[in-house]
Enzyme design. Structure first.
Site, PDB file in Angstrom:
ATOM      1  N   LEU A 143       0.840  -1.200   0.000  1.00 13.16           N
ATOM      2  CA  LEU A 143       0.000   0.000   0.000  1.00 13.16           C
ATOM      3  C   LEU A 143       0.873   1.248   0.000  1.00 13.16           C
ATOM      4  O   LEU A 143       0.518   2.263  -0.621  1.00 13.16           O
ATOM      5  CB  LEU A 143      -0.931   0.002   1.215  1.00 13.16           C
ATOM      6  CG  LEU A 143      -1.839   1.229   1.336  1.00 13.16           C
ATOM      7  CD1 LEU A 143      -2.773   1.339   0.140  1.00 13.16           C
ATOM      8  CD2 LEU A 143      -2.630   1.196   2.636  1.00 13.16           C
ATOM      9  N   TYR A 144       1.996   1.204   0.704  1.00 17.57           N
ATOM     10  CA  TYR A 144       2.916   2.346   0.696  1.00 17.57           C
ATOM     11  C   TYR A 144       3.285   2.717  -0.733  1.00 17.57           C
ATOM     12  O   TYR A 144       3.200   3.880  -1.136  1.00 17.57           O
ATOM     13  CB  TYR A 144       4.172   2.001   1.502  1.00 17.57           C
ATOM     14  CG  TYR A 144       5.298   2.986   1.326  1.00 17.57           C
ATOM     15  CD1 TYR A 144       5.143   4.316   1.710  1.00 17.57           C
ATOM     16  CD2 TYR A 144       6.516   2.594   0.766  1.00 17.57           C
ATOM     17  CE1 TYR A 144       6.180   5.232   1.538  1.00 17.57           C
ATOM     18  CE2 TYR A 144       7.549   3.491   0.597  1.00 17.57           C
ATOM     19  CZ  TYR A 144       7.376   4.814   0.984  1.00 17.57           C
ATOM     20  OH  TYR A 144       8.396   5.715   0.801  1.00 17.57           O
TER      21      TYR A 144
END
Length: 333
Positions: free
Chosen positions: A151-152
């Site tokens: 997700l980063y």
């Protein structure tokens, strides 16, 4: 020059602000000083920056659109360096909303503020994690990067896309810098070097994921800062890019890798820490963690064309500088 840095209390933001102040610039730092890691470390960095009369700190979150806009207006910035973000691949599995709010909403807030206060150059800190599951190496800026595995990385890819759209719509010259595994003194406690060195110094075992087979293109923080200081003066202009250039055909926008351009085996990195610390590591070999990638390796052709010679501090030297700082800062003899 008047410069606005988001994330000035962070690892890279601190080093960059200190370099730019030394170069004679006026720096306004904007930082929320969150507790993702020990705020005392951030305060210690800020105390050093506060010794400069040309440094001003504005405490605020990226999510506070009004305060961010007011801080930007107060700075009168000619160059904006957007470094603030919720960092870390693994933490995004635990606190996904913090990444959405900081990295997506926060970046959108900054871009909206820049509509009314456009700088000569916006620099957005992105990441090599964007290359995700790409198997072609070295990673080049013109490679597709549509398969993030964390997700980063996805939020940083979103940030790049938003920056491009604002560059196109409002003519804001923008450069996205994809950082490759930055390390050095004053680094974050959640990063491998900090964890490994502190564990070795204290006689604790270290967790080594991927069974030690991973490779990284490490970038010493002073080398990174030198590149940013140079590239500030090279805002992109819309035009027809050459084959290997990431320059947009519809916006004053470019993506640039920032790295040393060579791979280092994780076990070689650990051996460099052992040498600097003077102790042998106790290894706890573990499988890969979700969201991690086996290897990163940067193509630095475009970077060198834009800024010329790039300093290349060796891993042994850079790790040695970190261990010296760590022992001094935390009182280890």
């Amino acid at each position: 020059m008047r410069i606005f840095i988001t994330g000035a209390a962070g690892f890279i933001g601190f080093h960059l602000a200190r370099r730019l102040l030394a170069d004679g610039h006026t720096v306004t730092g904007y930082d929320g000083i969150t507790d993702y890691y020990d705020p005392a470390l951030k305060r210690a960095r800020l105390a050093i920056l506060a010794e400069h009369e040309r440094f001003v700190l504005i405490e605020g979150m990226l999510e506070d659109a009004g305060r961010l806009r007011d801080g930007l207006a107060q700075s009168g910035a000619e160059v904006v360096l957007h470094l603030a973000a919720q960092a870390g691949v693994r933490y995004s599995l635990e606190q996904p909303q913090s990444y959405i709010q900081s990295n997506v909403v926060g970046t959108a807030n900054l871009l909206e503020a820049l509509r009314a206060l456009p700088p000569r150059h916006l620099i957005f800190a992105s990441t090599s994690s964007i290359y995700g599951g790409n198997t072609k190496v070295p990673f080049a800026e013109t490679d597709r990067a549509d398969g993030p595995v964390s997700l980063y990385a996805a939020t940083k890819k979103s940030g790049e896309a938003m920056v491009h759209s604002y560059a196109h719509l409002f003519g804001i010259p923008s450069t996205c810098l994809r950082f490759f595994t930055v390390y050095g003194p004053w680094g974050r406690p959640d990063m491998a070097l900090f964890k490994f060195a502190s564990a070795m110094i204290e006689g604790r075992p270290i967790d080594v994921y991927g069974h030690g087979t991973m490779q990284r293109d490490f970038t010493y923080v002073a080398d990174l800062v030198d590149v940013i200081a140079k590239i500030m003066d090279t805002p992109p202009e819309m035009g027809r890019p050459v084959e290997h250039d990431s320059l947009s055909a519809v916006a004053p926008f470019r993506v640039v890798n920032v790295a040393g351009g060579r791979q280092t085996e994780l076990m070689d990195f650990i051996r460099a820490i052992e040498k600097a610390v003077g102790r042998t590591a106790q290894l706890n070999l573990l499988p890969m963690q979700p969201g991690d990638v086996v290897a990163t390796h940067s193509d630095t052709t475009l970077l060198r064309e834009l800024v010329g010679a790039v300093p290349e501090t060796s891993v042994e030297t850079g790790v040695g500088h970190f261990v010296e700082w760590y022992k001094s800062h935390y009182g280890w003899n």
